[in-house]
Design an enzyme around this catalytic site. Structure first.
Site, PDB file in Angstrom:
ATOM      1  N   HIS A 121       0.699  -1.204   0.055  1.00  0.00           N
ATOM      2  CA  HIS A 121      -0.188  -0.025   0.125  1.00  0.00           C
ATOM      3  C   HIS A 121       0.876   1.394  -0.067  1.00  0.00           C
ATOM      4  CE1 HIS A 121      -4.201  -1.457   1.662  1.00  0.00           C
ATOM      5  NE2 HIS A 121      -3.729  -2.381   0.350  1.00  0.00           N
ATOM      6  N   TYR A 143      -9.076   5.574   7.614  1.00  0.00           N
ATOM      7  CA  TYR A 143      -9.323   5.926   8.963  1.00  0.00           C
ATOM      8  C   TYR A 143     -10.168   7.265   9.033  1.00  0.00           C
ATOM      9  CZ  TYR A 143      -4.816   3.559  10.040  1.00  0.00           C
ATOM     10  OH  TYR A 143      -3.850   2.920  10.100  1.00  0.00           O
ATOM     11  N   PRO A 177      -3.744   0.563  18.803  1.00  0.00           N
ATOM     12  CA  PRO A 177      -3.578   0.158  17.559  1.00  0.00           C
ATOM     13  C   PRO A 177      -3.724   1.350  16.248  1.00  0.00           C
ATOM     14  CG  PRO A 177      -5.477  -0.825  18.289  1.00  0.00           C
ATOM     15  CD  PRO A 177      -4.888  -0.062  19.328  1.00  0.00           C
ATOM     16  N   LYS A 211       1.317   0.289  15.184  1.00  0.00           N
ATOM     17  CA  LYS A 211       2.673   0.296  15.338  1.00  0.00           C
ATOM     18  C   LYS A 211       3.097  -1.119  16.432  1.00  0.00           C
ATOM     19  CE  LYS A 211       4.078   3.574  13.163  1.00  0.00           C
ATOM     20  NZ  LYS A 211       4.402   2.869  11.997  1.00  0.00           N
ATOM     21  N   TYR A 219       4.320   6.988   9.716  1.00  0.00           N
ATOM     22  CA  TYR A 219       3.282   5.845   9.550  1.00  0.00           C
ATOM     23  C   TYR A 219       4.374   4.509   8.898  1.00  0.00           C
ATOM     24  CZ  TYR A 219      -0.983   3.137   8.448  1.00  0.00           C
ATOM     25  OH  TYR A 219      -2.064   2.224   8.297  1.00  0.00           O
TER      26      TYR A 219
END
Ligand code: FAS
Ligand code: PHB
Length: 390
Positions: free
Chosen positions: A72, A201, A293, A297, A385
């Site tokens: 991704h 998100y 979460p 990580k 990220y």
């Protein structure tokens, strides 16, 4: 019995450490209190940083990930009817993440251990650690009605938040930092096509929601829920209806629903226990720290601990040099705290906090509007990220 390193815990941390050390000729015995089936039955993480991907490939465990994993290059964030793509690869000179479930990583690690005849002992009960401050520690465990003793040089505590290893460090030598969030994540796994090609998100006034996946026909969704929610009160239909209210309209229209094949509620906390070492005991992964979460990580932080710890043990056995072992705790904690910060900031940004009414809600909205308008802010988010350097 005798070995060089006893590893307590057969989750990703313990398995990865045992695989890496075995490949470098270092003997280990791994003690896992559950059965393999039980460990593999846990549905957990879904996003792998490049660092973990590289470690799995380097440990001859990357083949299935490379054929079945999804690379991704970005993800979306939505709030108040707006939706922004975070182009990870553009913002981080080409870096990406791999979407491949922790369950699959653990399966691949177990398969690799079997192939190399690694010593992995399941249903090892009542593991206890002794003489950790000497250079001849030992471990005992019970199996098939007998108590077994293993002499070793080192103990790797990879036994998660509820394990015995962290508790083997005397209280007065441990400093713990903790923040418990006033909500949990209700997660569903369904054999349905993901609602979008990448993760979404969602910050919403009803609560956070995450649209994720494991492959093209296995979706993973989460909604923020109260900690005292009763899972029996959450039928599949109720979950799907609530999820649709929290995600962008076009996504809600495209959402393919179906029966849940797993449904669970996970509490959210930030936790770090310092130091990571006590004599010949070295903590790694969830045994030492827990992250919410939201920043994906948890598993990735376990991987960087294992990177530092395996390098330190290899350096000791190859050149009798204890330098990296002595520096392990300080080295690993530097990266742990940065991931702790990122996970905390993503959680504070995207979840509904009852006490936030008014000013707090406006700050959250403004923070998101700034993020959506600023390449600098998106770059900072993206570099965290994809994973900060080891
Ligand atoms: P683990 O907890 O995975 O493994 C520890 C092992 O030690 C277990 O198998 C346990 O049975 C064993 N053990 C415990 N006590 C023992 C004893 N006394 N003797 C022997 N063995 C013992 N991370 C993400 O990045 N994204 C997510 O979405 C996400 N979701 C999660 C959901 C839940 C419910 C939980 C609990 C965690 C989630 N995480 C997530 C974090 C998770 O992926 C962890 O970071 C990861 O499992 C860490 O791996 P380990 O350090 O190996 O610990
Ligand atoms: C998941 O797919 O389980 C997942 C992905 C990203 C997160 C958390 C969980 O931030």
């Amino acid at each position: 019995m005798r070995t060089q390193v006893v590893i307590v815990g057969g989750g990703p941390s313990g398995l990865l450490l045992s695989q890496i050390l075995h490949l470098r000729g270092i003997e280990t015995i791994l003690l896992e209190r559950q059965s393999e089936a039980y460990v593999l039955g846990r549905i957990r993480a879904g996003v792998l940083e490049q660092g973990l991907v590289d470690m799995l490939r380097g440990a001859d465990v990357g083949a299935r990930m490379d054929t079945q994993g999804l690379v991704h290059h970005g993800f979306d964030i939505s709030h108040h009817g707006q939706r922004q793509h975070i182009n990870l690869s553009e913002l981080t000179d080409g870096k990406s993440v791999m979407v491949y479930g922790q369950t699959e990583v653990t399966q691949d690690l177990y398969d690799a251990r079997r192939k190399m005849n690694g010593v992995v002992i399941h249903e090892a009960k009542n593991v206890a650690l002794f003489d950790l401050t000497t250079n001849q520690p030992h471990v005992t465990y019970e199996k098939d009605g007998k108590t077994h003793k293993v002499d070793c040089d080192f103990v790797a505590g990879c036994d998660g938040f509820h394990g015995v290893s962290r508790q083997s460090i005397p209280d007065h030598l441990r400093r713990e930092y903790e923040k418990v969030y006033p909500f949990g994540w209700l997660g569903v796994l369904s054999e349905t096509p993901p609602v979008s090609d990448e993760l979404i998100y969602n910050q919403h006034e009803r609560g956070f929601a995450l649209c994720s996946m494991r492959n093209k026909n296995l979706s993973r969704y989460y909604i923020q829920c109260d900690l005292n929610e009763d899972l029996n009160e959450w039928s599949d239909d109720r979950f799907w209806e609530e999820l649709k209210k929290r995600i962008p309209e076009d996504a809600a229209k495209n959402l393919v629903t179906g029966p849940s094949i797993e449904k669970s509620i996970a509490p959210l906390r930030s936790f770090v226990s310092e130091p990571l070492t006590y004599g010949r005991l070295f903590l790694a992964g969830d045994a030492a720290h827990i992250v919410p979460p939201t920043g994906a990580k948890g598993l990735n932080l376990a991987a960087s601990d294992i990177h530092y710890l395996s390098n330190a043990l290899i350096s000791f056995y190859n050149s009798d040099n204890e330098g990296l072992l002595n520096a392990y705790s300080e080295t690993a904690l530097k990266r742990i705290w940065k991931a702790m910060r990122f996970s905390w900031s993503m959680t504070m940004l995207l979840h509904k906090f009852p006490e936030n009414e008014g000013f707090g809600d406006r700050m959250q909205k403004t923070e998101l509007e700034y993020l959506f308008s600023s390449t600098a802010a998106q770059t900072a988010l993206a570099e965290n990220y994809v994973g900060l350097p080891y």
